[in-house]
Design a protein around this motif. Structure first.
Motif, short mmCIF file in Angstrom:
data_model
loop_
_atom_site.label_atom_id
_atom_site.label_comp_id
_atom_site.label_asym_id
_atom_site.label_seq_id
_atom_site.Cartn_x
_atom_site.Cartn_y
_atom_site.Cartn_z
N ASP A 1 0.85 -1.19 0.00
CA ASP A 1 0.00 0.00 0.00
C ASP A 1 0.89 1.25 0.00
OD1 ASP A 1 -2.05 1.79 0.22
OD2 ASP A 1 -2.46 1.40 2.34
N TRP A 2 1.26 1.71 -1.18
CA TRP A 2 2.23 2.80 -1.27
C TRP A 2 1.67 4.11 -1.81
CZ3 TRP A 2 3.21 4.99 -6.04
CH2 TRP A 2 2.79 4.27 -7.17
N LYS A 3 0.58 4.07 -2.50
CA LYS A 3 0.05 5.28 -3.15
C LYS A 3 -0.43 6.29 -2.12
CE LYS A 3 -1.17 3.11 -7.53
NZ LYS A 3 -2.21 2.85 -8.54
N GLY A 4 -0.14 7.57 -2.39
CA GLY A 4 -0.57 8.65 -1.51
C GLY A 4 0.39 8.93 -0.37
N ARG A 5 1.51 8.22 -0.30
CA ARG A 5 2.47 8.42 0.77
C ARG A 5 3.57 9.38 0.32
NH1 ARG A 5 1.69 5.41 5.01
NH2 ARG A 5 3.83 5.67 5.77
N ARG A 6 4.40 9.81 1.26
CA ARG A 6 5.47 10.76 0.96
C ARG A 6 6.43 10.19 -0.07
NH1 ARG A 6 10.77 12.08 2.36
NH2 ARG A 6 11.06 10.23 3.71
N GLN A 7 6.87 11.04 -0.98
CA GLN A 7 7.87 10.67 -1.96
C GLN A 7 9.18 11.40 -1.68
OE1 GLN A 7 6.42 11.16 -5.98
NE2 GLN A 7 4.49 10.10 -5.55
N SER A 8 10.28 10.71 -1.87
CA SER A 8 11.59 11.29 -1.59
C SER A 8 11.94 12.36 -2.62
CB SER A 8 12.65 10.19 -1.61
OG SER A 8 13.94 10.75 -1.48
N ASP A 9 12.66 13.38 -2.14
CA ASP A 9 13.20 14.40 -3.04
C ASP A 9 14.58 14.01 -3.56
OD1 ASP A 9 10.99 16.11 -2.73
OD2 ASP A 9 11.83 16.95 -0.88
N ASN A 10 15.12 12.90 -3.05
CA ASN A 10 16.48 12.49 -3.43
C ASN A 10 16.48 11.64 -4.69
OD1 ASN A 10 17.81 13.72 -1.14
ND2 ASN A 10 16.94 12.08 0.12
#
Length: 304
Positions: free
Chosen positions: A2-11
């Motif tokens: 369940d990954w959608k809608g979670r924080r995404q890395s800027d790196n």
């Protein structure tokens, strides 16, 4: 997962569509996840001279020698190149990019917490997206080499087309299988920070090839265990779905040295193993997943 809608890395560093300058077709360094075959042996000076002559002759008659070589001879071969990223639809490229950025963010959260609890900082790695070929501080690489981590610039490199190959060629599909690949390479970053990779690179200079292979297996299995630790805390967050753990374990099985060699050449050469057997990779991932503790991942002082 369940990954959608979670924080995404800027790196995230997107180099897709660009080509490395001064590409060296005769291999490079870096810590890589095996994507098939076995490493080729080193070239003698006489052999390099012969190759140079053949290269020039072929160029003169209008033949591209690099196409004949089929990629990076110093890399771990897949038997066939990964599908070009251009064959992946823009919509899927975008979704896969978001997925990778989300998984990377989840690894950041886990390892920042673990390292801080041990009294250490966690300089977060950068993940480089590329297509076809890429230049790193460890040298140049083609997509056929598979994902890899470079200690020299503390970056993880991946061509997203590898995920299609993972599913189609290696029969390891699923988003958590893909997440395991990323977590394994991040595990190498953790090893770099705690001194495992610098020590290994120093020791290997005085080792025979057989000794290097044995030590490399312990390094790779620890990265698998570290990936399992990340999976442990991801499960605690309630992000895993039914079948996710099985996806990761299946991926670990499918990329074991013995399984890859049987698939690509029909027989195994144990003395050439440098990442670990399928059983070893599954065992050490599971050990990290079950315990969630760094102490459980000591592959150097325990039987592997």
């Amino acid at each position: 997962m369940d990954w959608k809608g979670r924080r995404q890395s800027d790196n995230i560093e997107d180099r897709r569509g660009s080509q490395p300058r001064g590409s060296n077709p005769f291999g490079r360094g870096g810590m890589r996840l095996p994507s098939g075959g076995i490493r080729r042996s080193g070239l003698s000076f006489k052999t390099i001279l012969i190759i140079g002559v053949v290269y020039l002759v072929l160029k003169l008659v209008g033949i591209d020698p690099l196409q004949l070589l089929g990629g990076d001879p110093g890399a771990i071969l897949t038997g066939q190149p990964s599908a070009p990223a251009s064959q992946i639809s823009p919509a899927r490229q975008d979704e896969m990019t978001q997925f990778v950025a989300t998984v990377l963010a989840e690894t950041e959260d886990v390892w920042n917490g673990i390292m801080q609890s041990q009294g250490f900082d966690y300089p977060e790695p950068t993940l480089v997206l590329f297509s076809g070929a890429v230049a790193s501080a460890c040298g140049n690489a083609s997509s056929a080499s598979g994902p890899f981590y470079c200690p020299g610039d503390q970056k993880v490199y991946i061509d997203l087309s590898f995920f299609d190959e993972l599913a189609q060629r290696f029969k390891a599909s699923g988003d958590f299988a893909q997440a395991y690949v990323i977590a394994h390479e991040v595990g190498h970053h953790v090893q770099n920070l705690i001194g495992v990779l610098p020590r290994f690179n120093q020791m290997r200079r005085s080792m025979s090839q057989a000794e290097q292979n044995q030590m490399s297996i312990r390094v790779e299995l620890q990265a698998d265990c570290f990936a399992g630790i990340w999976g442990h805390y991801t499960a605690q967050k309630g992000l895993l779905e039914r079948g996710d753990l099985e996806e990761a374990l299946n991926a670990a099985q499918q990329i074991g040295d013995d399984t890859i060699q049987r698939r690509t050449q029909g027989y195994i050469v144990p003395e050439s193993f440098n990442h670990g057997t399928s059983a070893q990779r599954m065992t050490w991932f599971a050990r990290g997943f079950d315990s969630g503790r760094l102490e459980a991942c000591d592959t150097f002082n325990n039987p592997v």
